[in-house]
Design an enzyme around this catalytic site. Structure first.
Site, PDB file in Angstrom:
ATOM      1  N   GLY A 195       0.839  -1.188   0.000  1.00 23.77           N
ATOM      2  CA  GLY A 195       0.000   0.000   0.000  1.00 23.77           C
ATOM      3  C   GLY A 195       0.874   1.237   0.000  1.00 23.77           C
ATOM      4  O   GLY A 195       2.098   1.157  -0.155  1.00 23.77           O
ATOM      5  N   LYS A 208       4.419  -6.996   8.348  1.00 27.55           N
ATOM      6  CA  LYS A 208       4.199  -5.702   7.700  1.00 27.55           C
ATOM      7  C   LYS A 208       5.358  -4.777   8.035  1.00 27.55           C
ATOM      8  O   LYS A 208       5.729  -4.620   9.208  1.00 27.55           O
ATOM      9  CB  LYS A 208       2.884  -5.098   8.171  1.00 27.55           C
ATOM     10  CG  LYS A 208       2.628  -3.695   7.618  1.00 27.55           C
ATOM     11  CD  LYS A 208       1.179  -3.268   7.790  1.00 27.55           C
ATOM     12  CE  LYS A 208       0.300  -3.969   6.801  1.00 27.55           C
ATOM     13  NZ  LYS A 208      -1.058  -3.383   6.738  1.00 27.55           N
ATOM     14  N   VAL A 246      -3.698 -15.085   7.461  1.00 27.59           N
ATOM     15  CA  VAL A 246      -5.037 -15.566   7.117  1.00 27.59           C
ATOM     16  C   VAL A 246      -5.091 -15.825   5.626  1.00 27.59           C
ATOM     17  O   VAL A 246      -4.828 -14.924   4.816  1.00 27.59           O
ATOM     18  CB  VAL A 246      -6.114 -14.534   7.515  1.00 27.59           C
ATOM     19  CG1 VAL A 246      -7.492 -14.989   7.032  1.00 27.59           C
ATOM     20  CG2 VAL A 246      -6.124 -14.347   9.027  1.00 27.59           C
ATOM     21  N   ASP A 287      -9.011   3.378  10.567  1.00 30.76           N
ATOM     22  CA  ASP A 287      -8.865   3.057   9.144  1.00 30.76           C
ATOM     23  C   ASP A 287      -9.714   1.831   8.796  1.00 30.76           C
ATOM     24  O   ASP A 287      -9.232   0.880   8.172  1.00 30.76           O
ATOM     25  CB  ASP A 287      -7.399   2.808   8.797  1.00 30.76           C
ATOM     26  CG  ASP A 287      -7.130   2.900   7.290  1.00 30.76           C
ATOM     27  OD1 ASP A 287      -7.983   3.471   6.573  1.00 30.76           O
ATOM     28  OD2 ASP A 287      -6.083   2.397   6.842  1.00 30.76           O
ATOM     29  N   PRO A 302     -12.855  -1.811   3.499  1.00 27.64           N
ATOM     30  CA  PRO A 302     -12.940  -3.195   3.023  1.00 27.64           C
ATOM     31  C   PRO A 302     -11.588  -3.889   2.889  1.00 27.64           C
ATOM     32  O   PRO A 302     -11.483  -5.086   3.164  1.00 27.64           O
ATOM     33  CB  PRO A 302     -13.632  -3.041   1.665  1.00 27.64           C
ATOM     34  CG  PRO A 302     -14.470  -1.814   1.811  1.00 27.64           C
ATOM     35  CD  PRO A 302     -13.650  -0.887   2.662  1.00 27.64           C
ATOM     36  N   ALA A 303     -10.554  -3.159   2.493  1.00 30.43           N
ATOM     37  CA  ALA A 303      -9.240  -3.782   2.323  1.00 30.43           C
ATOM     38  C   ALA A 303      -8.644  -4.232   3.651  1.00 30.43           C
ATOM     39  O   ALA A 303      -7.720  -5.054   3.658  1.00 30.43           O
ATOM     40  CB  ALA A 303      -8.292  -2.811   1.630  1.00 30.43           C
TER      41      ALA A 303
END
Length: 457
Positions: free
Chosen positions: A27, A47, A102, A144, A147-148
């Site tokens: 992102g 991340k 996941v 935040d 959907p993402a």
């Protein structure tokens, strides 16, 4: 780009144990890689987040905050397993977050395939509201919700529905380390609340607004505030989201309240969760009469469930002897200590089955907690109370159920101690008494745990 700021060469080792593998997402602010936890021999997601903080003191403050977030534990959140700050390049330090991996799509991709049914939307929204309710109770605001940041998966068990887990719940809190000024926080413009857009202080109500936009997009398939950053940000200050006029009135009322421009007018996450659970149940049965599985005192009962702190806790084996003993005493293959949450039944001890949880809707324990005493179904296929239940009519072939409520001292049924059989049988009053005695032992243990925690506090 993230890759320019962070060395993400496969094979790098973080924290002395996480071996970086291929990139699985990127992102504007971070890149996500699959990684190998070499200590526990499992795959995780890691991340990598560049940060604007300039000095080492502030970096270590960030690290302390992420360590706090790593202790959050809830079934509707992607588990944050570990975190740290990498100083290998002092000029460009960055934070890494280690999360459970996941294997499933995110909600953004699911919506791209087509709109969701109202019942599916209610179920997913219920999971997300649960997660928000939990982090809000820990004084954390997501900031935040989009959907993402929603991962979809299922447990792979019979009668299980798709579940939703919220991820990236620590990022906004992490980046807001320059003080409580919300203008230092990041988010995704299309889903920001009006107060976020205006740079005002945000609280839990901001997440509710964002969740409302997500649910609306599930139903319509369209982003409500698309377009360039400035246009998308400003338009919500002058108009409310457009909710389809032909939508069910209860949905219209809920979405309207969630996306109110006045934060004080929005419901809490707990209220949203309860409302969506009602919609999910109504979507399946369309009935709200005596057959409803929701007790009149449901909100107070759920408060009692949370008070005993028995959800989202690791297995401790405390009740395994009780279920094993119940199986032997009554000569049945299955015995369970269950706790009924608002949308599912958790099996805190389960003898004779590997299932750890079940949707509340088809669960007989959800009916048992409505009773003042034992709930006995001696011949389920012929009993009007149970003959249409999926566990009875389906492959499992349940024919006998006996459940005794786990009743608190102040009168709330947390769940049941129950026994199940695939053969019909009679159940005598003496056997009922023995089952009640075993349930009493379970509740005594729970009461002692509660008293112990209160004494330590």
């Amino acid at each position: 780009m993230v890759e320019a700021a962070v060395d993400s060469t496969p094979g790098l080792l973080f924290g002395g144990r996480y071996r970086l593998l291929e990139r699985i997402g990127v992102g504007a602010k971070a890149a996500v890689h699959r990684a190998r936890d070499e200590f526990l021999a499992r795959d995780v997601a890691i991340k990598l987040i560049p940060t604007d903080v300039l000095d080492e003191h502030q970096q270590r403050s960030n690290d302390a905050e992420v360590k706090l977030l790593a202790r959050l534990n809830h079934h509707s959140l992607i588990a944050l397993l570990d975190a740290g700050t990498d100083f290998s390049d002092p000029a460009s330090p960055f934070v890494y977050l280690v999360m459970e991996l996941v294997r499933g799509p995110d909600l953004r991709h699911r919506i791209a395939e087509g709109t969701l049914q109202l019942r599916q939307t209610a179920q997913i929204g219920c999971d997300l509201a649960d997660g928000l309710d939990y982090i809000h109770s820990q004084s954390v605001v997501h900031r935040d919700v989009k959907p993402a940041n929603v991962m979809l998966f299922d447990y792979g068990t019979r009668n299980a529905r798709v579940r939703a887990k919220l991820t990236d719940f620590g990022i906004a809190a992490l980046t807001g380390t320059k003080g409580d000024d919300a203008s230092s926080l990041t988010g995704t413009v299309a889903y920001m609340s009006p107060e976020q857009v205006k740079g005002e202080s945000v609280d839990a109500a901001s997440d509710i607004y964002s969740l409302g936009l997500v649910l609306l997009q599930c139903i319509t398939g369209k982003m409500e505030f698309p377009g360039p950053v400035v246009e998308s940000a400003v338009v919500r200050l002058f108009r409310a989201p457009e909710i389809p006029a032909d939508l069910d009135p209860q949905w219209v009322a809920l979405l309207t309240a969630m996306t109110s421009r006045d934060p004080a007018a929005r419901p809490t996450a707990r209220e949203v969760s309860m409302a969506l659970y009602e919609q999910a149940v109504a979507g399946r049965s369309r009935r709200k009469q005596a057959g409803s599985l929701v007790p009149d005192n449901e909100e107070d009962r759920l408060a009692a469930v949370r008070r005993y702190n028995i959800l989202d806790t690791p297995p401790d084996g405390a009740f395994d002897r009780i279920t094993s003993l119940a199986s032997r005493i009554f000569s049945v293959p299955t015995a369970i200590v269950s706790v009924v949450d608002h949308d599912r039944i958790w099996f805190k001890s389960h003898y004779g089955t590997d299932v750890e949880q079940l949707d509340r809707d088809p669960g007989l324990c959800a009916s048992a907690i409505l009773q003042d005493g034992p709930w006995i179904v001696e011949n389920a296929p012929a009993d009007p109370r149970a003959l249409s239940n999926p566990l009875v009519a389906g492959e499992f072939g349940l024919k006998f159920y006996a459940g005794v409520p786990l009743r608190t001292r102040d009168g709330f049924n947390l769940g049941t101690l129950c026994i199940l059989d695939t053969e019909s049988r009679q159940f005598t009053s003496d056997e009922v008494g023995m089952l009640e005695d075993l349930a009493g032992i379970v509740m005594t243990d729970l009461e002692l745990r509660l008293e112990s925690r209160s004494a330590r506090a």
